[in-house]
Motif scaffolding. Structure first.
Motif, PDB file in Angstrom:
ATOM      1  N   THR A 135       0.779  -1.238   0.000  1.00 37.72           N
ATOM      2  CA  THR A 135       0.000   0.000   0.000  1.00 37.72           C
ATOM      3  C   THR A 135       0.815   1.295   0.000  1.00 37.72           C
ATOM      4  OG1 THR A 135      -0.177  -0.056   2.426  1.00 37.72           O
ATOM      5  CG2 THR A 135      -1.946  -1.103   1.173  1.00 37.72           C
ATOM      6  N   THR A 136       2.122   1.222   0.150  1.00 34.46           N
ATOM      7  CA  THR A 136       2.933   2.435   0.237  1.00 34.46           C
ATOM      8  C   THR A 136       2.996   3.186  -1.089  1.00 34.46           C
ATOM      9  OG1 THR A 136       4.250   1.538   2.024  1.00 34.46           O
ATOM     10  CG2 THR A 136       5.221   3.339   0.812  1.00 34.46           C
ATOM     11  N   TYR A 137       3.023   2.448  -2.189  1.00 31.05           N
ATOM     12  CA  TYR A 137       3.133   3.057  -3.520  1.00 31.05           C
ATOM     13  C   TYR A 137       2.006   2.546  -4.419  1.00 31.05           C
ATOM     14  CZ  TYR A 137       7.896   4.045  -1.952  1.00 31.05           C
ATOM     15  OH  TYR A 137       8.978   4.478  -1.236  1.00 31.05           O
ATOM     16  N   PRO A 138       1.637   3.320  -5.440  1.00 35.81           N
ATOM     17  CA  PRO A 138       0.651   2.833  -6.412  1.00 35.81           C
ATOM     18  C   PRO A 138       1.327   1.877  -7.405  1.00 35.81           C
ATOM     19  CG  PRO A 138       1.371   5.037  -7.022  1.00 35.81           C
ATOM     20  CD  PRO A 138       2.031   4.707  -5.705  1.00 35.81           C
ATOM     21  N   ASN A 139       0.519   1.080  -8.075  1.00 30.52           N
ATOM     22  CA  ASN A 139       0.986   0.212  -9.163  1.00 30.52           C
ATOM     23  C   ASN A 139       2.079  -0.767  -8.749  1.00 30.52           C
ATOM     24  OD1 ASN A 139      -0.739   1.661 -10.946  1.00 30.52           O
ATOM     25  ND2 ASN A 139       0.842   3.235 -11.122  1.00 30.52           N
ATOM     26  N   VAL A 140       1.964  -1.364  -7.575  1.00 33.90           N
ATOM     27  CA  VAL A 140       2.954  -2.342  -7.118  1.00 33.90           C
ATOM     28  C   VAL A 140       2.708  -3.661  -7.855  1.00 33.90           C
ATOM     29  CG1 VAL A 140       3.714  -3.726  -5.149  1.00 33.90           C
ATOM     30  CG2 VAL A 140       3.276  -1.287  -4.866  1.00 33.90           C
ATOM     31  N   SER A 141       3.771  -4.188  -8.464  1.00 31.81           N
ATOM     32  CA  SER A 141       3.639  -5.467  -9.160  1.00 31.81           C
ATOM     33  C   SER A 141       4.413  -6.585  -8.480  1.00 31.81           C
ATOM     34  CB  SER A 141       4.115  -5.335 -10.612  1.00 31.81           C
ATOM     35  OG  SER A 141       5.487  -4.981 -10.656  1.00 31.81           O
ATOM     36  N   ASP A 142       5.525  -6.277  -7.815  1.00 25.78           N
ATOM     37  CA  ASP A 142       6.358  -7.295  -7.173  1.00 25.78           C
ATOM     38  C   ASP A 142       6.794  -6.813  -5.793  1.00 25.78           C
ATOM     39  OD1 ASP A 142       6.192  -8.570  -9.613  1.00 25.78           O
ATOM     40  OD2 ASP A 142       8.300  -8.307 -10.131  1.00 25.78           O
ATOM     41  N   LEU A 143       6.931  -7.785  -4.888  1.00 25.14           N
ATOM     42  CA  LEU A 143       7.489  -7.516  -3.566  1.00 25.14           C
ATOM     43  C   LEU A 143       8.838  -8.216  -3.515  1.00 25.14           C
ATOM     44  CD1 LEU A 143       4.384  -8.358  -1.335  1.00 25.14           C
ATOM     45  CD2 LEU A 143       4.912  -6.223  -2.485  1.00 25.14           C
ATOM     46  N   ASN A 144       9.849  -7.545  -2.992  1.00 19.24           N
ATOM     47  CA  ASN A 144      11.193  -8.107  -2.961  1.00 19.24           C
ATOM     48  C   ASN A 144      11.702  -8.125  -1.524  1.00 19.24           C
ATOM     49  OD1 ASN A 144      13.795  -8.923  -3.450  1.00 19.24           O
ATOM     50  ND2 ASN A 144      14.325  -7.231  -4.789  1.00 19.24           N
ATOM     51  N   VAL A 145      12.010  -9.336  -1.040  1.00 16.32           N
ATOM     52  CA  VAL A 145      12.565  -9.521   0.300  1.00 16.32           C
ATOM     53  C   VAL A 145      13.891 -10.244   0.112  1.00 16.32           C
ATOM     54  CG1 VAL A 145      12.190 -10.557   2.570  1.00 16.32           C
ATOM     55  CG2 VAL A 145      10.242  -9.680   1.272  1.00 16.32           C
ATOM     56  N   SER A 146      15.002  -9.506   0.171  1.00 15.10           N
ATOM     57  CA  SER A 146      16.323 -10.060  -0.118  1.00 15.10           C
ATOM     58  C   SER A 146      17.337  -9.642   0.940  1.00 15.10           C
ATOM     59  CB  SER A 146      16.824  -9.559  -1.474  1.00 15.10           C
ATOM     60  OG  SER A 146      15.965  -9.967  -2.509  1.00 15.10           O
ATOM     61  N   VAL A 147      18.289 -10.539   1.196  1.00 12.59           N
ATOM     62  CA  VAL A 147      19.367 -10.262   2.141  1.00 12.59           C
ATOM     63  C   VAL A 147      20.174  -9.045   1.671  1.00 12.59           C
ATOM     64  CG1 VAL A 147      21.506 -11.185   3.123  1.00 12.59           C
ATOM     65  CG2 VAL A 147      19.533 -12.688   2.825  1.00 12.59           C
ATOM     66  N   ASP A 148      20.572  -8.228   2.620  1.00 10.26           N
ATOM     67  CA  ASP A 148      21.391  -7.027   2.404  1.00 10.26           C
ATOM     68  C   ASP A 148      20.693  -5.932   1.603  1.00 10.26           C
ATOM     69  OD1 ASP A 148      23.546  -7.884   3.923  1.00 10.26           O
ATOM     70  OD2 ASP A 148      24.508  -8.873   2.223  1.00 10.26           O
ATOM     71  N   ARG A 149      19.378  -5.975   1.548  1.00  9.34           N
ATOM     72  CA  ARG A 149      18.585  -4.939   0.888  1.00  9.34           C
ATOM     73  C   ARG A 149      17.425  -4.576   1.807  1.00  9.34           C
ATOM     74  NH1 ARG A 149      20.242  -4.043  -4.124  1.00  9.34           N
ATOM     75  NH2 ARG A 149      21.232  -5.707  -5.274  1.00  9.34           N
ATOM     76  N   PRO A 150      16.906  -3.366   1.671  1.00 10.30           N
ATOM     77  CA  PRO A 150      15.690  -3.041   2.423  1.00 10.30           C
ATOM     78  C   PRO A 150      14.506  -3.780   1.791  1.00 10.30           C
ATOM     79  CG  PRO A 150      16.217  -1.273   0.914  1.00 10.30           C
ATOM     80  CD  PRO A 150      17.348  -2.257   0.827  1.00 10.30           C
ATOM     81  N   LEU A 151      13.376  -3.757   2.462  1.00 10.21           N
ATOM     82  CA  LEU A 151      12.159  -4.256   1.807  1.00 10.21           C
ATOM     83  C   LEU A 151      11.941  -3.396   0.577  1.00 10.21           C
ATOM     84  CD1 LEU A 151       9.841  -4.691   4.903  1.00 10.21           C
ATOM     85  CD2 LEU A 151      10.945  -6.496   3.598  1.00 10.21           C
ATOM     86  N   GLN A 152      11.637  -4.020  -0.553  1.00  9.79           N
ATOM     87  CA  GLN A 152      11.486  -3.284  -1.799  1.00  9.79           C
ATOM     88  C   GLN A 152      10.237  -3.744  -2.542  1.00  9.79           C
ATOM     89  OE1 GLN A 152      15.315  -4.615  -3.367  1.00  9.79           O
ATOM     90  NE2 GLN A 152      15.998  -2.489  -3.385  1.00  9.79           N
ATOM     91  N   VAL A 153       9.694  -2.846  -3.349  1.00  9.62           N
ATOM     92  CA  VAL A 153       8.606  -3.184  -4.263  1.00  9.62           C
ATOM     93  C   VAL A 153       8.962  -2.669  -5.654  1.00  9.62           C
ATOM     94  CG1 VAL A 153       6.790  -3.149  -2.504  1.00  9.62           C
ATOM     95  CG2 VAL A 153       7.305  -1.064  -3.767  1.00  9.62           C
ATOM     96  N   GLU A 154       8.408  -3.345  -6.636  1.00 10.96           N
ATOM     97  CA  GLU A 154       8.496  -2.800  -7.985  1.00 10.96           C
ATOM     98  C   GLU A 154       7.214  -2.027  -8.222  1.00 10.96           C
ATOM     99  OE1 GLU A 154       8.804  -4.180 -12.599  1.00 10.96           O
ATOM    100  OE2 GLU A 154       9.909  -5.339 -11.100  1.00 10.96           O
ATOM    101  N   THR A 155       7.358  -0.737  -8.465  1.00  8.44           N
ATOM    102  CA  THR A 155       6.217   0.135  -8.690  1.00  8.44           C
ATOM    103  C   THR A 155       6.450   0.902  -9.982  1.00  8.44           C
ATOM    104  OG1 THR A 155       4.926   1.993  -7.839  1.00  8.44           O
ATOM    105  CG2 THR A 155       7.190   1.865  -7.084  1.00  8.44           C
TER     106      THR A 155
END
Length: 95
Positions: A15-35
């Motif tokens: 819900t943080t950004y519009p048009n989110v297509s992917d959620l990314n949970v990876s080591v050494d990275r923050p929580l990320q989304v593809e928007t």
């Protein structure tokens, strides 16, 4: 982290950004989304500048939800495919 915290973070990611297509949970990275085609960090409180291997593993274990077949696949192959339901929000594919 427990399931309620994981669900909170997933909802935040969706819900943080519009048009989110992917959620990314990876080591050494923050929580990320593809928007809108861009990989973007999701702000959290408290701030999670980058996930540790332990945090990422706990996240994965929660998404597996005790499914022994998925856990075995994750341990033996390093990945598994499943789905996850965020009550009242979304159902999505996890790999």
């Amino acid at each position: 982290m427990r399931k309620p915290q994981i669900d909170y973070l997933l909802e935040r990611m969706l819900t943080t950004y519009p048009n989110v297509s992917d959620l990314n949970v990876s080591v050494d990275r923050p929580l990320q989304v593809e928007t809108s085609g861009q990989l973007t960090a999701v702000p959290t409180n408290p701030v999670i500048p980058k996930l540790t291997p332990f945090q990422t593993e706990i996240f994965a274990i929660n998404l597996i939800s005790g499914d022994r077949r998925l856990a075995k696949s994750l341990l033996e192959q390093g990945s598994c495919d499943s789905s996850y339901y965020l009550p009242g929000k979304a159902r999505f594919r996890v790999n």
